[in-house]
Design an enzyme around this catalytic site. Structure first.
Site, PDB file in Angstrom:
ATOM      1  N   ALA A  95      10.198   2.345  -1.466  1.00  0.00           N
ATOM      2  CA  ALA A  95      10.129   3.200  -2.657  1.00  0.00           C
ATOM      3  C   ALA A  95      11.229   4.261  -2.641  1.00  0.00           C
ATOM      4  CB  ALA A  95       8.755   3.856  -2.749  1.00  0.00           C
ATOM      5  N   GLY A 102       6.736   0.830   5.679  1.00  0.00           N
ATOM      6  CA  GLY A 102       7.634  -0.071   4.940  1.00  0.00           C
ATOM      7  C   GLY A 102       7.628   0.204   3.451  1.00  0.00           C
ATOM      8  N   CYS A 103       6.456   0.451   2.911  1.00  0.00           N
ATOM      9  CA  CYS A 103       6.341   0.697   1.469  1.00  0.00           C
ATOM     10  C   CYS A 103       7.019   2.013   1.088  1.00  0.00           C
ATOM     11  CB  CYS A 103       4.876   0.697   1.051  1.00  0.00           C
ATOM     12  SG  CYS A 103       4.067  -0.897   1.341  1.00  0.00           S
ATOM     13  N   THR A 104       6.905   3.008   1.961  1.00  0.00           N
ATOM     14  CA  THR A 104       7.553   4.290   1.713  1.00  0.00           C
ATOM     15  C   THR A 104       9.069   4.132   1.747  1.00  0.00           C
ATOM     16  OG1 THR A 104       5.658   5.476   2.617  1.00  0.00           O
ATOM     17  CG2 THR A 104       7.746   6.683   2.497  1.00  0.00           C
ATOM     18  N   LYS A 112       0.824  -1.206   0.000  1.00  0.00           N
ATOM     19  CA  LYS A 112       0.000   0.000   0.000  1.00  0.00           C
ATOM     20  C   LYS A 112       0.857   1.254   0.000  1.00  0.00           C
ATOM     21  CE  LYS A 112      -4.132   1.560   2.513  1.00  0.00           C
ATOM     22  NZ  LYS A 112      -4.958   1.723   1.353  1.00  0.00           N
TER      23      LYS A 112
END
Length: 153
Positions: free
Chosen positions: A48, A43-45, A38
């Site tokens: 990326a 974690g995704c930030t 998401k």
């Protein structure tokens, strides 16, 4: 589910910025295709931003980096702008590509089970075949491990 050595399932998906991306059209570039749960979660930030910070090294190795989630392209635009991301972000809103790559899994958190994207990364060679895969990815050190793999092929 994909297998190393097989052709990567092709797709055309909407991307940040309003265009589309077709995987096979990127050949003969290598492609790092990473699936994440998401936009704008911790974690995704971090993942990326990590890929963005190393983007020039990936490009120097002849490789494109594409992030895939079920978020909309409009949400990807906000995520990209908020964190100054340079990687391509594509929207698999229907989840078809997630299914083809075998990353749509049953997950559990706080005793509840639900379906979601298992953080996974695939290295696709210039011939469109899967060279390496990482499943159940932990973010720390992952970008560096993927870059090392890209630079060795």
């Amino acid at each position: 589910m994909t297998q190393i050595g097989e052709l990567a399932p092709d797709f055309t998906l909407p991307r940040d910025g309003g265009d589309t991306v077709t995987l096979s059209a990127l050949q003969p570039s290598k492609v790092v295709l990473y699936f994440y749960p998401k936009d704008d979660t911790p974690g995704c930030t971090k993942q990326a931003i990590g890929f963005t910070e190393q983007l020039q090294a990936f490009k120097d190795a002849g490789c494109e980096v594409i992030g895939v989630s079920k978020d909309t392209a409009a949400k990807h635009d906000k995520f990209r702008d908020k964190h100054s991301l340079g990687v391509i972000l594509v929207s698999d809103a229907e989840g078809d590509v997630c299914e083809q790559y075998g990353v749509w899994k049953e997950k559990s958190m706080y005793g509840k089970t639900f379906m979601g994207i298992e953080r996974s990364t695939f290295l696709i060679g210039s011939d469109g075949k899967i060279l390496q895969e990482w499943r159940k990815v932990r973010v720390p050190g992952h970008v560096e491990a993927v870059l090392e793999a890209v630079q060795s092929v």
